[in-house]
Design a protein around this motif. Sequence first.
Motif, PDB file in Angstrom:
ATOM      1  N   LYS A  93       9.426  12.325   6.703  1.00  0.00           N
ATOM      2  CA  LYS A  93      10.020  11.089   6.191  1.00  0.00           C
ATOM      3  C   LYS A  93       9.821  10.947   4.695  1.00  0.00           C
ATOM      4  CE  LYS A  93       9.997   6.133   7.348  1.00  0.00           C
ATOM      5  NZ  LYS A  93       9.333   5.090   8.204  1.00  0.00           N
ATOM      6  N   HIS A  94       8.672  11.427   4.197  1.00  0.00           N
ATOM      7  CA  HIS A  94       8.334  11.311   2.767  1.00  0.00           C
ATOM      8  C   HIS A  94       8.005  12.708   2.220  1.00  0.00           C
ATOM      9  CE1 HIS A  94       8.045   7.023   3.613  1.00  0.00           C
ATOM     10  NE2 HIS A  94       7.085   7.244   4.494  1.00  0.00           N
ATOM     11  N   PRO A  95       9.003  13.566   2.020  1.00  0.00           N
ATOM     12  CA  PRO A  95       8.748  14.955   1.607  1.00  0.00           C
ATOM     13  C   PRO A  95       8.007  15.088   0.281  1.00  0.00           C
ATOM     14  CG  PRO A  95      11.091  14.402   1.449  1.00  0.00           C
ATOM     15  CD  PRO A  95      10.441  13.289   2.191  1.00  0.00           C
ATOM     16  N   HIS A  96       8.048  14.065  -0.568  1.00  0.00           N
ATOM     17  CA  HIS A  96       7.342  14.146  -1.853  1.00  0.00           C
ATOM     18  C   HIS A  96       5.833  14.242  -1.659  1.00  0.00           C
ATOM     19  CE1 HIS A  96       6.810   9.847  -1.059  1.00  0.00           C
ATOM     20  NE2 HIS A  96       5.847   9.851  -1.954  1.00  0.00           N
ATOM     21  N   LEU A  97       5.330  13.736  -0.529  1.00  0.00           N
ATOM     22  CA  LEU A  97       3.891  13.840  -0.272  1.00  0.00           C
ATOM     23  C   LEU A  97       3.464  15.302  -0.226  1.00  0.00           C
ATOM     24  CD1 LEU A  97       3.355  11.087   2.467  1.00  0.00           C
ATOM     25  CD2 LEU A  97       2.662  10.998   0.060  1.00  0.00           C
ATOM     26  N   THR A 122       5.244  17.141  -4.045  1.00  0.00           N
ATOM     27  CA  THR A 122       4.647  16.718  -5.319  1.00  0.00           C
ATOM     28  C   THR A 122       3.132  16.712  -5.283  1.00  0.00           C
ATOM     29  OG1 THR A 122       6.579  15.308  -5.744  1.00  0.00           O
ATOM     30  CG2 THR A 122       4.581  14.888  -7.054  1.00  0.00           C
ATOM     31  N   PHE A 123       2.558  16.238  -4.170  1.00  0.00           N
ATOM     32  CA  PHE A 123       1.104  16.043  -4.107  1.00  0.00           C
ATOM     33  C   PHE A 123       0.366  17.096  -3.276  1.00  0.00           C
ATOM     34  CE2 PHE A 123       3.001  11.873  -4.909  1.00  0.00           C
ATOM     35  CZ  PHE A 123       2.309  11.485  -6.051  1.00  0.00           C
ATOM     36  N   GLY A 124       1.082  17.838  -2.474  1.00  0.00           N
ATOM     37  CA  GLY A 124       0.455  18.928  -1.726  1.00  0.00           C
ATOM     38  C   GLY A 124      -0.116  18.560  -0.375  1.00  0.00           C
ATOM     39  N   TYR A 125       0.157  17.340   0.131  1.00  0.00           N
ATOM     40  CA  TYR A 125      -0.396  16.926   1.433  1.00  0.00           C
ATOM     41  C   TYR A 125       0.312  17.637   2.578  1.00  0.00           C
ATOM     42  CZ  TYR A 125      -2.873  13.256  -1.056  1.00  0.00           C
ATOM     43  OH  TYR A 125      -3.702  12.573  -1.912  1.00  0.00           O
ATOM     44  N   ARG A 126      -0.420  17.865   3.653  1.00  0.00           N
ATOM     45  CA  ARG A 126       0.107  18.498   4.866  1.00  0.00           C
ATOM     46  C   ARG A 126      -0.146  17.579   6.055  1.00  0.00           C
ATOM     47  NH1 ARG A 126       1.311  21.182   1.062  1.00  0.00           N
ATOM     48  NH2 ARG A 126       1.196  23.463   0.789  1.00  0.00           N
ATOM     49  N   MET A 127       0.531  17.849   7.161  1.00  0.00           N
ATOM     50  CA  MET A 127       0.337  17.005   8.349  1.00  0.00           C
ATOM     51  C   MET A 127      -1.108  17.075   8.834  1.00  0.00           C
ATOM     52  SD  MET A 127       1.990  18.996  11.611  1.00  0.00           S
ATOM     53  CE  MET A 127       1.236  20.485  12.284  1.00  0.00           C
ATOM     54  N   ASN A 128      -1.749  18.234   8.643  1.00  0.00           N
ATOM     55  CA  ASN A 128      -3.129  18.381   9.106  1.00  0.00           C
ATOM     56  C   ASN A 128      -4.109  17.491   8.351  1.00  0.00           C
ATOM     57  OD1 ASN A 128      -2.237  20.229  10.915  1.00  0.00           O
ATOM     58  ND2 ASN A 128      -3.377  21.971  10.098  1.00  0.00           N
ATOM     59  N   MET A 160       0.857  -1.189   0.000  1.00  0.00           N
ATOM     60  CA  MET A 160       0.000   0.000   0.000  1.00  0.00           C
ATOM     61  C   MET A 160       0.891   1.237   0.000  1.00  0.00           C
ATOM     62  SD  MET A 160      -3.064  -1.171   2.654  1.00  0.00           S
ATOM     63  CE  MET A 160      -1.980  -1.710   3.985  1.00  0.00           C
ATOM     64  N   ASN A 161       0.393   2.327  -0.568  1.00  0.00           N
ATOM     65  CA  ASN A 161       1.191   3.554  -0.617  1.00  0.00           C
ATOM     66  C   ASN A 161       0.320   4.756  -0.242  1.00  0.00           C
ATOM     67  OD1 ASN A 161       0.211   5.020  -3.240  1.00  0.00           O
ATOM     68  ND2 ASN A 161       0.457   2.872  -3.822  1.00  0.00           N
ATOM     69  N   TRP A 162       0.959   5.760   0.344  1.00  0.00           N
ATOM     70  CA  TRP A 162       0.226   6.906   0.874  1.00  0.00           C
ATOM     71  C   TRP A 162      -0.487   7.701  -0.207  1.00  0.00           C
ATOM     72  CZ3 TRP A 162      -1.186   6.783   5.544  1.00  0.00           C
ATOM     73  CH2 TRP A 162      -0.377   6.246   6.548  1.00  0.00           C
ATOM     74  N   GLU A 163       0.075   7.739  -1.416  1.00  0.00           N
ATOM     75  CA  GLU A 163      -0.563   8.515  -2.476  1.00  0.00           C
ATOM     76  C   GLU A 163      -1.980   8.010  -2.757  1.00  0.00           C
ATOM     77  OE1 GLU A 163       2.392   7.190  -2.446  1.00  0.00           O
ATOM     78  OE2 GLU A 163       3.905   8.452  -3.418  1.00  0.00           O
ATOM     79  N   GLN A 164      -2.165   6.704  -2.748  1.00  0.00           N
ATOM     80  CA  GLN A 164      -3.502   6.132  -2.935  1.00  0.00           C
ATOM     81  C   GLN A 164      -4.329   6.192  -1.660  1.00  0.00           C
ATOM     82  OE1 GLN A 164      -2.484   2.235  -5.087  1.00  0.00           O
ATOM     83  NE2 GLN A 164      -4.618   2.551  -5.676  1.00  0.00           N
ATOM     84  N   LEU A 165      -3.690   5.912  -0.531  1.00  0.00           N
ATOM     85  CA  LEU A 165      -4.391   5.839   0.747  1.00  0.00           C
ATOM     86  C   LEU A 165      -5.003   7.172   1.161  1.00  0.00           C
ATOM     87  CD1 LEU A 165      -1.764   3.659   2.631  1.00  0.00           C
ATOM     88  CD2 LEU A 165      -4.092   2.934   2.074  1.00  0.00           C
ATOM     89  N   LEU A 166      -4.466   8.272   0.630  1.00  0.00           N
ATOM     90  CA  LEU A 166      -4.963   9.607   0.975  1.00  0.00           C
ATOM     91  C   LEU A 166      -5.915  10.136  -0.095  1.00  0.00           C
ATOM     92  CD1 LEU A 166      -1.634  11.163   2.318  1.00  0.00           C
ATOM     93  CD2 LEU A 166      -3.506  10.190   3.647  1.00  0.00           C
ATOM     94  N   SER A 167      -6.677   9.249  -0.688  1.00  0.00           N
ATOM     95  CA  SER A 167      -7.586   9.618  -1.775  1.00  0.00           C
ATOM     96  C   SER A 167      -8.712  10.532  -1.294  1.00  0.00           C
ATOM     97  CB  SER A 167      -8.201   8.358  -2.390  1.00  0.00           C
ATOM     98  OG  SER A 167      -9.217   8.697  -3.311  1.00  0.00           O
ATOM     99  N   LEU A 168      -8.979  11.555  -2.058  1.00  0.00           N
ATOM    100  CA  LEU A 168     -10.077  12.481  -1.792  1.00  0.00           C
ATOM    101  C   LEU A 168     -11.357  12.096  -2.536  1.00  0.00           C
ATOM    102  CD1 LEU A 168      -7.916  15.669  -1.932  1.00  0.00           C
ATOM    103  CD2 LEU A 168      -9.600  15.307  -0.115  1.00  0.00           C
ATOM    104  N   LYS A 169     -11.331  10.988  -3.254  1.00  0.00           N
ATOM    105  CA  LYS A 169     -12.492  10.575  -4.046  1.00  0.00           C
ATOM    106  C   LYS A 169     -13.713  10.363  -3.166  1.00  0.00           C
ATOM    107  CE  LYS A 169     -14.171   7.115  -7.333  1.00  0.00           C
ATOM    108  NZ  LYS A 169     -13.853   5.921  -8.145  1.00  0.00           N
ATOM    109  N   ARG A 170     -14.874  10.729  -3.699  1.00  0.00           N
ATOM    110  CA  ARG A 170     -16.154  10.487  -3.045  1.00  0.00           C
ATOM    111  C   ARG A 170     -17.047   9.689  -3.994  1.00  0.00           C
ATOM    112  NH1 ARG A 170     -16.376  13.968   1.287  1.00  0.00           N
ATOM    113  NH2 ARG A 170     -14.890  15.681   1.198  1.00  0.00           N
ATOM    114  N   TYR A 171     -18.066   9.065  -3.432  1.00  0.00           N
ATOM    115  CA  TYR A 171     -19.003   8.281  -4.244  1.00  0.00           C
ATOM    116  C   TYR A 171     -19.579   9.158  -5.358  1.00  0.00           C
ATOM    117  CZ  TYR A 171     -23.044   5.448  -5.528  1.00  0.00           C
ATOM    118  OH  TYR A 171     -23.971   4.713  -6.230  1.00  0.00           O
ATOM    119  N   ALA A 195       1.480  12.037  13.870  1.00  0.00           N
ATOM    120  CA  ALA A 195       1.989  11.029  12.928  1.00  0.00           C
ATOM    121  C   ALA A 195       2.216  11.651  11.552  1.00  0.00           C
ATOM    122  CB  ALA A 195       1.009   9.869  12.823  1.00  0.00           C
ATOM    123  N   GLY A 196       1.278  12.539  11.141  1.00  0.00           N
ATOM    124  CA  GLY A 196       1.395  13.183   9.840  1.00  0.00           C
ATOM    125  C   GLY A 196       2.641  14.040   9.720  1.00  0.00           C
TER     126      GLY A 196
END
Length: 448
Positions: free
Chosen positions: A89-93, A96-102, A1-12, A82-83
């Motif tokens: 640990k994974h600065p590309h998150l 590259t993808f724009g994720y924040r600890m929040n 599993m990888n964080w890029e997929q696990l942090l999906s913003l997709k909704r039904y 944790a974030g």
Amino acid sequence: MNWEQLLSLKRYGDTHKRLRKEQNETRLGFEVDYDRIIFSSAFRSLQDKTQVIPLSKTDFVHTRLTHSLEVSVVGRSLGRLAGQKLIEKHPHLKDTFGYRMNDFGAIVAAAALAHDIGNPPFGHSGEKAIGEYFSHGNGKRFKEQLSEKEFQDLVKFEGNANGFRILTENRPGITGGLRLSYSTLGAFTKYPKESLPHKPSRKIEDKKFGFFQSEKAVFEEVAEELGLKKTREGKDIGYARHPLAFLVEAADDICYTIIDFEDGINLGLIDEDYALEYLIKLVKDNINTTKYNQLKNTADRLAYLRSLAINTLITEAADIFIQNEQTILDGDFHQSLFDMSSYEAQIKDIIKISIEKIYQSEEVISKEIAGYRMLSYLLDIYTNALLPEEKSVDSNFTSLVLKSVPQLEPLQEIDSVYDKLIGICSYTASLTDGMTVASFKKYKGQSL
């Protein structure tokens, strides 16, 4: 599993991919999840559902609602802590993808807020009452009309699976339930498997199940989007947990360990001096003895120790999570975070006292017995109204029952026996403690 997929913003129902770097920072998608849960009627009903003492009239005692709010606050802190470490640990998150600890905090907080949303009235005894209605009560008559897994959903009725149903259920005019992000739905699901096969296992994710057969396809879609690791192949569905589900579980563990214990003290079920001694054992390495000795009343000392205990456990849980991140991402971590806690002995001591002094107290047991009987009676009323036995004749009473419960009327148009029964169970589980008592009295003719 990888964080890029696990942090999906997709909704039904989404037809395009939602990207984190394109999100409006004033109202992030993960924060929208929290808002949708807290404004839902299912969440509001938790204000009259048991956490410790059923039908308690004292202000000291937590309801499912106050408990859920507290778990969400602890979960937010856990997720952010944790974030922060994960982004480092994974600065590309971030880059590259724009994720924040929040973002991690927002996902865990939303999932934690909803963690009890599917629980029946009267606590875990409510789950057992529903299940045993079908395994030992009048509900046994439906067994031959159901598949093995459908019947297992009923005889082992599970509040976690009902919660997933509430969050995702299609209703007339409403598709996708609350339309939460798939990340939040993944973090919510502590037991990502169906009710069968039910085999004894040391793996914590196999302890219970997380979705009914009616929501199986929905969960499979969520799991595929998140890239959850499959743990079963063929007709039996099972997945490894979403990593953030471990943090949701830890937040719940922290709150019920410490705050249920505090309720027991406030109710006089646990001796104050005895209880303070156990809390001090938990935080002895972090306590400021000078500050503690300046506190002159028990309430202040208790509040200080509670705050210190929660902070201590949050910090340790985040550390354990980060230390085991790769094992968790590989789907090979099969225990709760606190199974690895250096405070495991102290936590077990506190839980043992809570079981003996609170959960098995005469007040709790007597009210759970009453609730058990009431729920069994209501299930009889509702199943006979919607699925009468062949020899029974439609009665005016049945008609009046259905008119009195508008939520059950749509089930009349459904042909599937299973869908009717799971709908009845879900409605019954949605009742508050007070509504259960009122409905029981109404059908018994005692409310006039």
